[in-house]
Design an enzyme around this catalytic site. Structure first.
Site, short mmCIF file in Angstrom:
data_model
loop_
_atom_site.label_atom_id
_atom_site.label_comp_id
_atom_site.label_asym_id
_atom_site.label_seq_id
_atom_site.Cartn_x
_atom_site.Cartn_y
_atom_site.Cartn_z
N TYR A 177 0.84 -1.20 0.00
CA TYR A 177 0.00 0.00 0.00
C TYR A 177 0.88 1.25 0.00
O TYR A 177 0.69 2.16 -0.81
CB TYR A 177 -0.92 -0.01 1.21
CG TYR A 177 -1.87 1.16 1.27
CD1 TYR A 177 -3.02 1.19 0.50
CD2 TYR A 177 -1.61 2.25 2.09
CE1 TYR A 177 -3.90 2.26 0.55
CE2 TYR A 177 -2.47 3.33 2.15
CZ TYR A 177 -3.61 3.33 1.37
OH TYR A 177 -4.47 4.41 1.42
N LYS A 181 1.23 3.88 -3.16
CA LYS A 181 0.81 5.27 -2.99
C LYS A 181 1.99 6.23 -3.17
O LYS A 181 1.82 7.36 -3.67
CB LYS A 181 0.16 5.46 -1.64
CG LYS A 181 -1.17 4.72 -1.50
CD LYS A 181 -2.17 5.15 -2.55
CE LYS A 181 -3.53 4.52 -2.35
NZ LYS A 181 -4.54 4.99 -3.35
#
Length: 266
Positions: A177, A181
């Site tokens: 994640y 990002k």
């Protein structure tokens, strides 16, 4: 009287992940600002439901942002329906089909799960920016807002997950994640410089933790770690989005706007 620069009357906004927690808030805000909204989501029923909620000239479309064929077909369908795309809200992300695999500890994390997340969170951003960017280049103008996360800027504080529960079990912030990002931030800056003299502005919206059903222990831990002392409400992401999506930010590109209650200031 000076016109409101955040108005989007007569413009078309395409939102990926439009049926998600933030996506539906974004769609509603854009429609209230006067835009015609194309709601894209993996689940067509969800996209159509949000379009019906938004009303006006909104329409839902199915799109798997990780699939080049699906992206091309969806953008072509939006162009056929509206004839233009002025704003792209590149927002789709995934926790995968197996949410427990998504939250697996780093030391035992599956490469298949890693690739599934990357396929949506960054490959999907690339594919959608590429497909919509081609149309914006033809028009000579456009605005792209890409959704990242505070964990694309800083590492997670593991202490906030003590006693956490969400989506049926304990949670964490997986490395995939954060990595995906952070890649969104890098892609944003690259696109901003690549298209800077072509009339296309590209910026990144970075939400902090949004209250969306986490248990009390997580909410309390997160709030204690945040200078403003609370989690965000999804609706609080809408005004910053409108700023970046409109002429209110006419001389802003390549920027990363953290809407995080001061989380990254500590």
């Amino acid at each position: 009287m000076t016109p409101n620069p955040t108005r989007l009357d007569g413009q078309v906004a395409l939102v990926t992940g439009g049926a998600g927690i933030l996506g539906r808030v974004f769609c509603r805000a854009l429609a209230e600002a006067g835009a015609q909204v194309a709601v894209l989501d993996l689940m067509e029923d969800g996209a159509r439901a949000v379009a019906a909620e938004v009303g006006g000239d909104a329409q839902g479309f199915a799109c798997d942002v990780s699939d080049p064929v699906s992206v091309t077909a969806a953008v072509e369908a939006v162009m056929a329906r509206y004839g233009r795309i002025d704003v792209l809200v590149n927002n789709a992300a995934t926790k995968t089909a197996d949410v427990r695999a998504f939250f697996e500890p780093f030391e035992t994390y599956s490469l298949d799960t890693w690739r599934e997340v990357m396929g949506v969170n960054i490959d999907g951003m690339f594919l959608m920016a590429q497909a919509v960017g081609r149309e914006m280049l033809k028009a000579g103008s456009g605005r792209v807002v890409q959704t990242a996360s505070i964990y694309g800027l800083v590492g997670p504080d593991g202490r906030i997950y003590d006693g956490s529960d969400y989506l049926g079990g304990p949670i964490n912030t997986p490395a995939v994640y954060s990595a995906s990002k952070a890649a969104v931030v890098g892609l944003t800056r690259w696109l901003a410089t690549h298209w800077g003299d072509k009339g296309i502005r590209v910026n990144c919206l970075v939400p902090g933790g949004v209250s969306s059903g986490q248990n009390g222990a997580f909410s309390d831990n997160y709030s204690a770690r945040t200078p403003m002392g609370r989690m965000a409400r999804a609706e609080e992401m809408a005004p910053p989005l409108l700023f970046l999506a409109s002429e209110a930010s006419s001389y802003v590109t390549g920027q990363v706007l953290a809407v995080d209650g001061g989380w990254t200031a500590w």
